[in-house]
Design a protein around this motif. Structure first.
Motif, PDB file in Angstrom:
ATOM      1  N   LYS A  10      16.073  11.918   5.314  1.00  0.00           N
ATOM      2  CA  LYS A  10      15.611  13.573   5.951  1.00  0.00           C
ATOM      3  C   LYS A  10      14.105  13.378   5.886  1.00  0.00           C
ATOM      4  CE  LYS A  10      19.594  15.637   3.574  1.00  0.00           C
ATOM      5  NZ  LYS A  10      19.993  16.572   2.578  1.00  0.00           N
ATOM      6  N   LEU A  11      13.319  12.811   5.049  1.00  0.00           N
ATOM      7  CA  LEU A  11      12.094  12.912   4.791  1.00  0.00           C
ATOM      8  C   LEU A  11      11.223  11.908   5.021  1.00  0.00           C
ATOM      9  CD1 LEU A  11      10.349  15.281   3.099  1.00  0.00           C
ATOM     10  CD2 LEU A  11      10.485  13.655   1.199  1.00  0.00           C
ATOM     11  N   ILE A  12      11.435  10.635   4.722  1.00  0.00           N
ATOM     12  CA  ILE A  12      10.516   9.596   5.085  1.00  0.00           C
ATOM     13  C   ILE A  12      10.050   9.111   6.324  1.00  0.00           C
ATOM     14  CG2 ILE A  12      10.068   7.131   4.348  1.00  0.00           C
ATOM     15  CD1 ILE A  12      10.134   9.186   1.794  1.00  0.00           C
ATOM     16  N   PRO A  13      10.694   9.572   7.403  1.00  0.00           N
ATOM     17  CA  PRO A  13      10.665   9.278   8.870  1.00  0.00           C
ATOM     18  C   PRO A  13       9.220  10.036   9.277  1.00  0.00           C
ATOM     19  CG  PRO A  13      12.813   9.154   8.636  1.00  0.00           C
ATOM     20  CD  PRO A  13      12.255   9.906   7.385  1.00  0.00           C
ATOM     21  N   ARG A  14       8.960  11.228   8.300  1.00  0.00           N
ATOM     22  CA  ARG A  14       7.940  12.151   8.733  1.00  0.00           C
ATOM     23  C   ARG A  14       6.326  11.604   8.297  1.00  0.00           C
ATOM     24  NH1 ARG A  14      10.203  17.687   6.484  1.00  0.00           N
ATOM     25  NH2 ARG A  14       8.068  18.497   7.267  1.00  0.00           N
ATOM     26  N   ALA A  15       6.556  10.631   7.398  1.00  0.00           N
ATOM     27  CA  ALA A  15       5.071   9.738   7.274  1.00  0.00           C
ATOM     28  C   ALA A  15       4.207   9.258   8.285  1.00  0.00           C
ATOM     29  CB  ALA A  15       5.632   8.867   5.868  1.00  0.00           C
ATOM     30  N   TYR A  16       2.909   9.350   8.079  1.00  0.00           N
ATOM     31  CA  TYR A  16       2.254   8.869   9.228  1.00  0.00           C
ATOM     32  C   TYR A  16       0.747   8.380   8.626  1.00  0.00           C
ATOM     33  CZ  TYR A  16      -0.478  13.091   8.696  1.00  0.00           C
ATOM     34  OH  TYR A  16      -1.289  14.362   8.265  1.00  0.00           O
ATOM     35  N   GLY A  17       0.042   7.484   9.183  1.00  0.00           N
ATOM     36  CA  GLY A  17      -0.935   7.109   8.993  1.00  0.00           C
ATOM     37  C   GLY A  17      -1.098   6.136   7.888  1.00  0.00           C
ATOM     38  N   VAL A  18      -2.307   6.392   6.975  1.00  0.00           N
ATOM     39  CA  VAL A  18      -2.116   5.320   5.686  1.00  0.00           C
ATOM     40  C   VAL A  18      -1.449   6.077   4.820  1.00  0.00           C
ATOM     41  CG1 VAL A  18      -3.726   4.493   3.969  1.00  0.00           C
ATOM     42  CG2 VAL A  18      -4.457   4.386   6.202  1.00  0.00           C
ATOM     43  N   VAL A  19      -0.276   5.476   4.259  1.00  0.00           N
ATOM     44  CA  VAL A  19       0.783   6.094   3.465  1.00  0.00           C
ATOM     45  C   VAL A  19       0.538   5.408   2.006  1.00  0.00           C
ATOM     46  CG1 VAL A  19       3.110   6.155   2.804  1.00  0.00           C
ATOM     47  CG2 VAL A  19       2.322   6.370   5.083  1.00  0.00           C
ATOM     48  N   VAL A  20       0.552   6.138   0.861  1.00  0.00           N
ATOM     49  CA  VAL A  20       0.268   5.822  -0.456  1.00  0.00           C
ATOM     50  C   VAL A  20       1.769   6.100  -0.840  1.00  0.00           C
ATOM     51  CG1 VAL A  20      -0.810   6.050  -2.601  1.00  0.00           C
ATOM     52  CG2 VAL A  20      -2.043   6.117  -0.621  1.00  0.00           C
ATOM     53  N   ASP A  21       2.384   5.257  -1.450  1.00  0.00           N
ATOM     54  CA  ASP A  21       3.744   5.404  -1.932  1.00  0.00           C
ATOM     55  C   ASP A  21       3.602   5.219  -3.429  1.00  0.00           C
ATOM     56  OD1 ASP A  21       6.523   5.419  -2.670  1.00  0.00           O
ATOM     57  OD2 ASP A  21       6.821   4.237  -0.935  1.00  0.00           O
TER      58      ASP A  21
ATOM     59  N   ASP B  93       8.973   5.311  10.073  1.00  0.00           N
ATOM     60  CA  ASP B  93       8.718   5.036  11.443  1.00  0.00           C
ATOM     61  C   ASP B  93       7.437   4.168  11.671  1.00  0.00           C
ATOM     62  OD1 ASP B  93       8.511   5.040  14.235  1.00  0.00           O
ATOM     63  OD2 ASP B  93       8.495   7.044  14.175  1.00  0.00           O
ATOM     64  N   ALA B  94       7.729   2.840  11.833  1.00  0.00           N
ATOM     65  CA  ALA B  94       6.528   1.990  12.332  1.00  0.00           C
ATOM     66  C   ALA B  94       5.419   2.266  13.208  1.00  0.00           C
ATOM     67  CB  ALA B  94       7.160   0.383  12.210  1.00  0.00           C
ATOM     68  N   SER B  95       5.929   3.094  14.186  1.00  0.00           N
ATOM     69  CA  SER B  95       5.016   3.460  15.096  1.00  0.00           C
ATOM     70  C   SER B  95       3.961   4.531  14.713  1.00  0.00           C
ATOM     71  CB  SER B  95       5.865   3.932  16.452  1.00  0.00           C
ATOM     72  OG  SER B  95       6.617   5.199  16.045  1.00  0.00           O
ATOM     73  N   LYS B  96       4.374   5.332  13.602  1.00  0.00           N
ATOM     74  CA  LYS B  96       3.283   6.137  13.081  1.00  0.00           C
ATOM     75  C   LYS B  96       2.479   5.733  11.904  1.00  0.00           C
ATOM     76  CE  LYS B  96       6.362   9.340  12.255  1.00  0.00           C
ATOM     77  NZ  LYS B  96       6.887  10.844  12.221  1.00  0.00           N
ATOM     78  N   ILE B  97       2.882   4.429  11.575  1.00  0.00           N
ATOM     79  CA  ILE B  97       2.069   3.818  10.135  1.00  0.00           C
ATOM     80  C   ILE B  97       0.976   2.797  10.368  1.00  0.00           C
ATOM     81  CG2 ILE B  97       2.732   2.850   7.965  1.00  0.00           C
ATOM     82  CD1 ILE B  97       4.206   5.551   8.376  1.00  0.00           C
ATOM     83  N   GLU B  98      -0.212   3.146   9.858  1.00  0.00           N
ATOM     84  CA  GLU B  98      -1.105   2.193  10.018  1.00  0.00           C
ATOM     85  C   GLU B  98      -0.926   1.077   8.856  1.00  0.00           C
ATOM     86  OE1 GLU B  98      -5.921   1.998   8.907  1.00  0.00           O
ATOM     87  OE2 GLU B  98      -4.981   4.041   9.658  1.00  0.00           O
ATOM     88  N   LYS B  99      -0.626   1.412   7.448  1.00  0.00           N
ATOM     89  CA  LYS B  99      -0.165   0.575   6.553  1.00  0.00           C
ATOM     90  C   LYS B  99       0.362   1.365   5.401  1.00  0.00           C
ATOM     91  CE  LYS B  99      -4.729   0.757   4.287  1.00  0.00           C
ATOM     92  NZ  LYS B  99      -5.895  -0.196   3.906  1.00  0.00           N
ATOM     93  N   VAL B 100       0.970   0.809   4.463  1.00  0.00           N
ATOM     94  CA  VAL B 100       1.710   1.365   3.331  1.00  0.00           C
ATOM     95  C   VAL B 100       0.852   0.655   2.143  1.00  0.00           C
ATOM     96  CG1 VAL B 100       3.501   1.657   1.604  1.00  0.00           C
ATOM     97  CG2 VAL B 100       3.869   1.770   4.177  1.00  0.00           C
ATOM     98  N   ILE B 101       0.165   1.623   1.023  1.00  0.00           N
ATOM     99  CA  ILE B 101      -0.271   1.099  -0.222  1.00  0.00           C
ATOM    100  C   ILE B 101       0.839   1.401  -1.292  1.00  0.00           C
ATOM    101  CG2 ILE B 101      -1.990   1.425  -1.799  1.00  0.00           C
ATOM    102  CD1 ILE B 101      -3.762   2.434   0.493  1.00  0.00           C
ATOM    103  N   ALA B 102       1.377   0.236  -1.846  1.00  0.00           N
ATOM    104  CA  ALA B 102       2.440   0.352  -2.824  1.00  0.00           C
ATOM    105  C   ALA B 102       1.957   0.270  -4.050  1.00  0.00           C
ATOM    106  CB  ALA B 102       3.090  -0.921  -2.654  1.00  0.00           C
ATOM    107  N   VAL B 103       1.925   1.612  -4.750  1.00  0.00           N
ATOM    108  CA  VAL B 103       1.283   1.875  -6.038  1.00  0.00           C
ATOM    109  C   VAL B 103       2.526   1.764  -6.865  1.00  0.00           C
ATOM    110  CG1 VAL B 103       0.189   3.484  -7.625  1.00  0.00           C
ATOM    111  CG2 VAL B 103      -0.640   3.283  -5.228  1.00  0.00           C
ATOM    112  N   GLU B 104       2.397   0.888  -7.939  1.00  0.00           N
ATOM    113  CA  GLU B 104       3.576   0.344  -8.933  1.00  0.00           C
ATOM    114  C   GLU B 104       3.142   0.019  -9.970  1.00  0.00           C
ATOM    115  OE1 GLU B 104       6.868   0.022 -10.813  1.00  0.00           O
ATOM    116  OE2 GLU B 104       7.011   1.325  -8.898  1.00  0.00           O
ATOM    117  N   PRO B 105       3.359   0.398 -11.330  1.00  0.00           N
ATOM    118  CA  PRO B 105       2.794  -0.123 -12.552  1.00  0.00           C
ATOM    119  C   PRO B 105       3.608  -1.551 -12.812  1.00  0.00           C
ATOM    120  CG  PRO B 105       4.330   1.844 -13.172  1.00  0.00           C
ATOM    121  CD  PRO B 105       4.032   1.720 -11.397  1.00  0.00           C
ATOM    122  N   SER B 106       4.868  -1.772 -12.227  1.00  0.00           N
ATOM    123  CA  SER B 106       5.652  -2.764 -12.823  1.00  0.00           C
ATOM    124  C   SER B 106       5.592  -3.906 -11.576  1.00  0.00           C
ATOM    125  CB  SER B 106       7.185  -2.313 -12.968  1.00  0.00           C
ATOM    126  OG  SER B 106       7.918  -3.528 -13.285  1.00  0.00           O
TER     127      SER B 106
END
Length: 206
Positions: free
Chosen positions: A30-41, A54-67
């Motif tokens: 319901k929610l994640i396809p609305r992400a766009y640009g540089v996405v910090v997860d 939606d890859a057509s709207k995404i520049e890149k994903v920055i995956a922030v994860e402590p583990s």
């Protein structure tokens, strides 16, 4: 030693399976396809949000994860059409530059982050003017009987579920941190215990 083994080998799979369950996957859809640009997860985990972007709207994903174990668990399944940059750090102090994110994702992460206020302050620092936070979290139920049960079992739940809290209020936390909740939805997830199934999701801006 046993807890270290549990945390390294068992917990990532427990969390990954729980966060990939069908009712939660429907929430992400319901929610994640609305992400766009540089996405910090924030709290990227094993990459559970990636299939819904939606890859057509995404520049890149920055995956922030402590583990590092969570990042490594299903790395081979990550999408090839989306650039993922890994940041092994807590959401409270990512080390990323100011105003670098168009979209920040908090999905089933604010329940676990030890210093949620610090994480939201960091999100405010990272978000570009006009950017958005997309959130989907479980938390404190509005029904008194369910809330009582949540408070009663939370200490044990936190111990087996990687520090996950059952009684945090996502909307209150966001607003106390200076965000405006432009959209808020809520429901109990079907086929899910009510103590862990009250979900709040939507969009916030700074």
């Amino acid at each position: 030693m046993l807890f270290g083994l549990y945390e390294r080998f068992v917990l990532p799979r427990f969390i990954g399976c729980a966060c990939g369950a069908k009712p939660i996957a429907k929430q992400r859809a319901k929610l994640i396809p609305r992400a766009y640009g540089v996405v910090v997860d924030m709290g990227f985990g094993s990459g559970t949000n990636l299939p819904f972007l939606d890859a057509s709207k995404i520049e890149k994903v920055i995956a922030v994860e402590p583990s590092a174990s969570m990042l490594a668990w299903k790395r081979e399944d990550w999408r090839a059409d989306i650039i993922v940059e890994e940041v092994v750090a807590g959401a409270e102090a990512t080390g990323l530059p100011d105003a670098c994110a168009d979209t920040i994702l908090f999905t089933y992460a604010l329940c676990t982050i030890p210093d949620y206020a610090g994480a939201l302050a960091e999100a405010k620092r990272l978000l570009k003017p006009g950017g958005q936070i997309l959130f989907c979290e479980h938390g404190l139920a509005p029904d008194a009987d369910v809330a009582r049960l949540q408070r009663r079992i939370e200490p044990v739940w936190k111990a087996i579920a990687g520090g996950c809290h059952l009684t945090r209020n996502t909307q209150t936390m966001l607003e106390a941190s200076g965000f405006v909740c432009a959209e808020v939805n809520d429901m109990y997830l079907p086929n899910t215990p009510r103590f862990a199934g009250y979900n709040v999701w939507g969009r916030a801006t700074s």
